[in-house]
Write an enzyme that holds these catalytic residues in place. Sequence first.
Site, short mmCIF file in Angstrom:
data_model
loop_
_atom_site.label_atom_id
_atom_site.label_comp_id
_atom_site.label_asym_id
_atom_site.label_seq_id
_atom_site.Cartn_x
_atom_site.Cartn_y
_atom_site.Cartn_z
N GLU A 176 -3.50 3.60 1.58
CA GLU A 176 -4.30 3.53 2.54
C GLU A 176 -5.41 4.58 2.53
O GLU A 176 -5.42 5.99 1.82
CB GLU A 176 -3.67 3.92 4.12
CG GLU A 176 -4.53 5.01 4.78
CD GLU A 176 -3.68 5.20 6.55
OE1 GLU A 176 -3.69 5.26 7.34
OE2 GLU A 176 -2.50 5.72 5.70
N GLN B 107 -6.51 -1.25 1.48
CA GLN B 107 -6.72 -0.55 2.84
C GLN B 107 -7.32 0.06 3.79
O GLN B 107 -6.89 0.90 2.92
CB GLN B 107 -5.04 -0.30 2.95
CG GLN B 107 -4.19 -0.83 3.95
CD GLN B 107 -2.95 0.27 3.88
OE1 GLN B 107 -2.51 1.41 4.11
NE2 GLN B 107 -2.29 -0.85 4.81
N HIS C 234 6.37 -4.34 7.95
CA HIS C 234 7.92 -3.41 7.87
C HIS C 234 8.22 -3.60 8.83
O HIS C 234 8.82 -2.88 10.03
CB HIS C 234 7.13 -2.48 7.15
CG HIS C 234 8.49 -1.38 6.34
ND1 HIS C 234 8.10 0.04 6.36
CD2 HIS C 234 9.62 -1.29 6.76
CE1 HIS C 234 9.42 0.47 5.18
NE2 HIS C 234 9.76 -0.32 6.30
N CYS D 135 2.33 2.68 9.38
CA CYS D 135 2.18 4.42 9.21
C CYS D 135 2.52 5.31 9.93
O CYS D 135 1.37 6.03 10.85
CB CYS D 135 1.46 5.04 7.61
SG CYS D 135 1.96 6.31 7.12
N GLY E 147 9.56 -3.77 3.30
CA GLY E 147 10.98 -3.01 3.76
C GLY E 147 12.02 -2.97 3.20
O GLY E 147 12.97 -2.16 3.28
N GLY E 148 12.13 -3.79 1.85
CA GLY E 148 13.10 -3.66 1.16
C GLY E 148 14.54 -3.22 -0.28
O GLY E 148 15.50 -4.02 -0.76
N PRO F 141 0.68 -1.49 0.05
CA PRO F 141 -0.01 -0.18 -0.20
C PRO F 141 1.29 1.45 0.32
O PRO F 141 2.04 1.67 0.94
CB PRO F 141 -0.26 -0.23 1.55
CG PRO F 141 -0.38 -0.97 2.46
CD PRO F 141 1.12 -1.80 0.98
N MET F 142 0.71 2.07 -1.02
CA MET F 142 1.28 3.26 -1.19
C MET F 142 0.06 4.56 -1.20
O MET F 142 0.14 4.86 -3.09
CB MET F 142 2.41 3.13 -2.01
CG MET F 142 3.55 2.23 -1.57
SD MET F 142 4.99 1.96 -3.10
CE MET F 142 3.69 0.97 -4.62
N VAL F 143 0.69 5.49 -0.59
CA VAL F 143 -0.02 6.18 -0.94
C VAL F 143 0.18 7.50 -2.08
O VAL F 143 1.17 7.20 -2.52
CB VAL F 143 -0.52 7.84 0.73
CG1 VAL F 143 -0.72 8.75 0.17
CG2 VAL F 143 -0.79 7.08 1.62
#
Length: 499
Positions: free
Chosen positions: A46, A90, A186, A119, A218-219, A21-23
């Site tokens: 989100e 999400q 994350h 977040c 997170g990679g 999920p990315m704003v």
Amino acid sequence: VVISTMAPGRLSFSNITALAPMVRVGTLPMRLLALDYGAEVVYCEELIDIKMVQCQRVVNDVLQTVDFVAPDDRVMFRTCDREKDSVVFQMGTADPDRALAVAQLVEKDVAAIDVNMGCPKEYSTKGGMGAALLSEPDKIESILRKLVTGVSVPVTCKIRILPSLEETVSLVQRIEKTGVAAVAVHGRFKEERPRHPVHCDYIEAVAQAVSVPIIANGGSLDLVKTNSDIEEFRKATGASSVMLGRAAMWNASVFRNQGPLPVERVMEEYLKYAIRYDNHAFNTKYCLCQMLRDKVESPLGKQVQAAQTNAEISNAYGLQQFYQQTQEQLQARRDALQSSSQPERPVTDGDVTAMAVKFERREYPPHITPKMFLLEWSRKKKLEQPLYETVQRSQDRAFQSTVVVAEKKYRSSLWSKSKKFAEQAAAIVCLRVLGIPEGRIGEEDSGLVCKRKREGKVNGAADEERSKKRHVAKTGREAETSTAAAAANGDQREADAPR
């Protein structure tokens, strides 16, 4: 420990790769692109419960989507059949009852529900949402239990790691007992940012301590640069699955087993989806600029930044023909739907007389329009000039105009592709209801418009434009201004890069 078995047809979170999920990034075009390239699961950006709970579910037959539309007409969430079995909705929430209301609103159109608990941005934490929930495990349990027992689709959550390994493991064990289908972890603390290395050891400890699938996240910066790196990240964390954010944002073909595609091709494919699904231009620009990265100041990057519409962005990428063909297809679908559902006879809609008519330019001589006829008739009757009020809906950017003549209102019940066409349609309704000629080819000369105007010796359009008119935007027109850079969710927020 509650270990839920996966029912047939339910989304599985074991051994999958997912779009994080990315704003401002996880809108429909990016999700579909990720699926095309091999992602098995895609998370939407989100979306805040307070905004979503006010939405209406609208079936958009023109775009062939399901839209969740806010009271101000902004489309907060748009989805389609292609992703129905893969998309995870999400939400940002800190309230169990509101969370359930939102989940029940969307559950028939998504594959799973996720709660954002990671977040670290202020817009999320200040409302007790996102990473703020990490310090309230009782509330986490309350929200997740309410959702697990209240909806028919799987429920998951996404967290960040806590200050100690023991605290992190303990929290995930509590979360597992609520009956969730998976937990995305994350591997950074809430105060850490993308420049900090991901803590694979924390994710590994969590994965060993629970039975529920753990999704490592997170990679993108250190560990995952190509598709083959995904499996290495999975092994390094001991996780069941992997979720990619920034690596996919930069080039979604990272999901391809066959290897990455040139970013230029990826941008074109993304733009085609943005055009096909009428994505907001500011959102389209934002995502393309993320893909351009250090080339954002290149000639192409500057063209994209200067563009204000999807048509202008299409020009920058040489997709003018695709854009035009898509618009024609959507208009044909719109026309077919409107003509089949509405009869061409006057009906009363409040204080407005309406008819299902549209302005077809080819039905009138080159220099003649219905507005011109209505203006001349009004002058001869010594009435005030016609007054046009036009609104635009953000669902499909279509226009509808109402004309006031002799203190009575007239409009077409069909929406038009442009403001000018909407005004002409309103004029047609008024002329037909009043039994006045409208200037169509084949009509007898009514004498309303003098011969030299009919022959184009005087610019009839200029007369027309002297009619009083005003453009009244529909309530909540923010979605059509630059303040709507957040596009589908309408928020002015920076992308949550650490995801």
